[in-house]
Design a protein around this motif. Structure first.
Motif, PDB file in Angstrom:
ATOM      1  N   UNK A 198      -9.754  37.333 -17.519  1.00 24.47           N
ATOM      2  CA  UNK A 198      -9.375  36.203 -18.369  1.00 24.47           C
ATOM      3  C   UNK A 198      -7.862  36.047 -18.314  1.00 24.47           C
ATOM      4  N   UNK A 199      -7.431  34.798 -18.279  1.00 26.93           N
ATOM      5  CA  UNK A 199      -6.031  34.485 -18.034  1.00 26.93           C
ATOM      6  C   UNK A 199      -5.266  34.388 -19.357  1.00 26.93           C
ATOM      7  N   UNK A 200      -5.065  35.543 -19.964  1.00 23.20           N
ATOM      8  CA  UNK A 200      -4.299  35.617 -21.206  1.00 23.20           C
ATOM      9  C   UNK A 200      -3.880  37.077 -21.396  1.00 23.20           C
ATOM     10  N   UNK A 201      -2.673  37.285 -21.901  1.00 18.93           N
ATOM     11  CA  UNK A 201      -2.163  38.635 -22.086  1.00 18.93           C
ATOM     12  C   UNK A 201      -2.954  39.372 -23.172  1.00 18.93           C
ATOM     13  N   UNK A 202      -3.152  40.692 -23.025  1.00 24.19           N
ATOM     14  CA  UNK A 202      -3.950  41.452 -23.996  1.00 24.19           C
ATOM     15  C   UNK A 202      -3.446  41.312 -25.433  1.00 24.19           C
ATOM     16  N   UNK A 203      -2.126  41.338 -25.629  1.00 23.92           N
ATOM     17  CA  UNK A 203      -1.612  41.223 -26.996  1.00 23.92           C
ATOM     18  C   UNK A 203      -1.857  39.814 -27.552  1.00 23.92           C
ATOM     19  N   UNK A 204      -1.896  38.821 -26.663  1.00 25.59           N
ATOM     20  CA  UNK A 204      -2.158  37.457 -27.115  1.00 25.59           C
ATOM     21  C   UNK A 204      -3.620  37.276 -27.494  1.00 25.59           C
ATOM     22  N   UNK A 205      -4.542  37.803 -26.692  1.00 24.94           N
ATOM     23  CA  UNK A 205      -5.958  37.659 -27.017  1.00 24.94           C
ATOM     24  C   UNK A 205      -6.272  38.418 -28.302  1.00 24.94           C
ATOM     25  N   UNK A 206      -5.585  39.540 -28.543  1.00 28.99           N
ATOM     26  CA  UNK A 206      -5.785  40.279 -29.791  1.00 28.99           C
ATOM     27  C   UNK A 206      -5.304  39.453 -30.981  1.00 28.99           C
ATOM     28  N   UNK A 207      -4.151  38.788 -30.814  1.00 24.00           N
ATOM     29  CA  UNK A 207      -3.620  37.953 -31.888  1.00 24.00           C
ATOM     30  C   UNK A 207      -4.529  36.755 -32.144  1.00 24.00           C
ATOM     31  N   UNK A 208      -5.084  36.188 -31.066  1.00 21.69           N
ATOM     32  CA  UNK A 208      -5.996  35.050 -31.219  1.00 21.69           C
ATOM     33  C   UNK A 208      -7.247  35.475 -31.978  1.00 21.69           C
ATOM     34  N   UNK A 209      -7.812  36.631 -31.614  1.00 21.74           N
ATOM     35  CA  UNK A 209      -9.016  37.083 -32.318  1.00 21.74           C
ATOM     36  C   UNK A 209      -8.735  37.305 -33.799  1.00 21.74           C
ATOM     37  N   UNK A 210      -7.608  37.917 -34.110  1.00 24.12           N
ATOM     38  CA  UNK A 210      -7.264  38.133 -35.513  1.00 24.12           C
ATOM     39  C   UNK A 210      -7.176  36.811 -36.261  1.00 24.12           C
ATOM     40  N   UNK A 211      -6.588  35.819 -35.623  1.00 28.40           N
ATOM     41  CA  UNK A 211      -6.480  34.515 -36.274  1.00 28.40           C
ATOM     42  C   UNK A 211      -7.848  33.865 -36.451  1.00 28.40           C
ATOM     43  N   UNK A 212      -8.699  33.933 -35.424  1.00 25.84           N
ATOM     44  CA  UNK A 212     -10.033  33.350 -35.515  1.00 25.84           C
ATOM     45  C   UNK A 212     -10.803  33.943 -36.689  1.00 25.84           C
TER      46      UNK A 212
END
Length: 274
Positions: A166-180
């Motif tokens: 997946x084309x997204x940095x690990x720290x970014x996908x973690x931040x996105x999940x937290x927001x979701x």
């Protein structure tokens, strides 16, 4: 909406062609409609008549469409050779990371700024966005902008060389999940079952990263339009573009149901009063 031919170039005469400068970079953005903002990011090799048709559907559903010109000739029917040349140029562009998993394309920073800008112009609870093919994952990266509320991923195709990446940095996908989870939001995604670029492994990777906040839809290959532009006939000779080139514009078709679900998703998030 007036029915237009998908086999001739679209003049996009019903869009305002604006030059918008953000993050020190200026891009042409085609804008139309009224209401909360939805950013429509084109598939490869550019804003085709099919992509413009989808944007008009979004506009007519009660939104202001922002359709940035990211590559290709705006409004052009995708030709086989021209499309291949555009694809090759974009693959080596500094703005895109076509072959890098676990990293976000630099252009997503500009797109996040566009989401904030569009929200400032249009108001409402927030902004929606849909990425397609080469831009498919970008709506997810844009969730790092607080104004983004309704992300849609249509056949997300990057990284090209790693089906389960997946084309997204690990720290970014973690931040996105937290927001979701914090804001009770979801991500909608679509692919055809037999897509050779956006495979089942990619949806599995998104599901692992986002849990039940990722809502993936898989359409049967039989639902895909077979009458496509030369670029798709030669280079994408399989079901791929769910709401554009491979959509069958007839009532009762699975691709039309996908389009309607996307429009309803935008409405629930961006126009809850309706």
């Amino acid at each position: 909406m007036t029915k237009r031919s998908m086999t001739v170039d679209d003049p996009l005469e019903d869009f305002a062609h604006r030059e918008i400068t953000l993050e020190g970079k200026t891009k042409i953005v085609h804008v139309a409609g009224a209401g909360p903002a939805v950013i429509v990011m084109t598939e490869m090799p550019g804003i085709s008549p099919h992509v413009a048709r989808f944007s008009r559907w979004v506009r007519d559903a009660g939104f202001t469409v922002y359709m940035p010109s990211l590559f290709g000739r705006d409004g052009a029917v995708p030709g086989a050779e021209e499309g291949a040349a555009i694809f090759q140029r974009v693959c080596v562009s500094a703005e895109f990371r076509a072959f890098a998993a676990n990293a976000s394309s630099p252009v997503t920073q500009w797109l996040r700024a566009l989401a904030k800008f569009a929200h400032g112009e249009c108001g409402g609870p927030g902004v929606g966005a849909i990425g397609m093919c080469f831009t498919g994952n970008f709506a997810l990266s844009m969730m790092l902008e607080p104004a983004m509320l309704a992300p849609v991923l249509s056949q997300p195709s990057l990284p090209l060389n790693e089906p389960g990446g997946i084309e997204i940095a690990p720290e970014e996908i973690a931040a996105v999940r937290q927001r979701l989870e914090r804001e009770d939001l979801t991500v909608l995604a679509y692919r055809f079952e037999g897509d050779r670029i956006c495979k089942a492994e990619r949806f599995a990777a998104y599901a692992e990263a986002l849990g039940d906040r990722f809502v993936g839809r898989v359409l049967p290959d039989s639902a895909a339009n077979t009458e496509v532009a030369p670029f798709f006939a030669k280079h994408v000779a399989y079901p791929h573009s769910v709401v554009t080139a491979h959509l069958i514009d007839e009532a009762g078709q699975p691709t039309i149901a996908a389009r309607d679900e996307i429009l309803s998703f935008f409405a629930r998030r961006l126009r809850p009063e309706a």
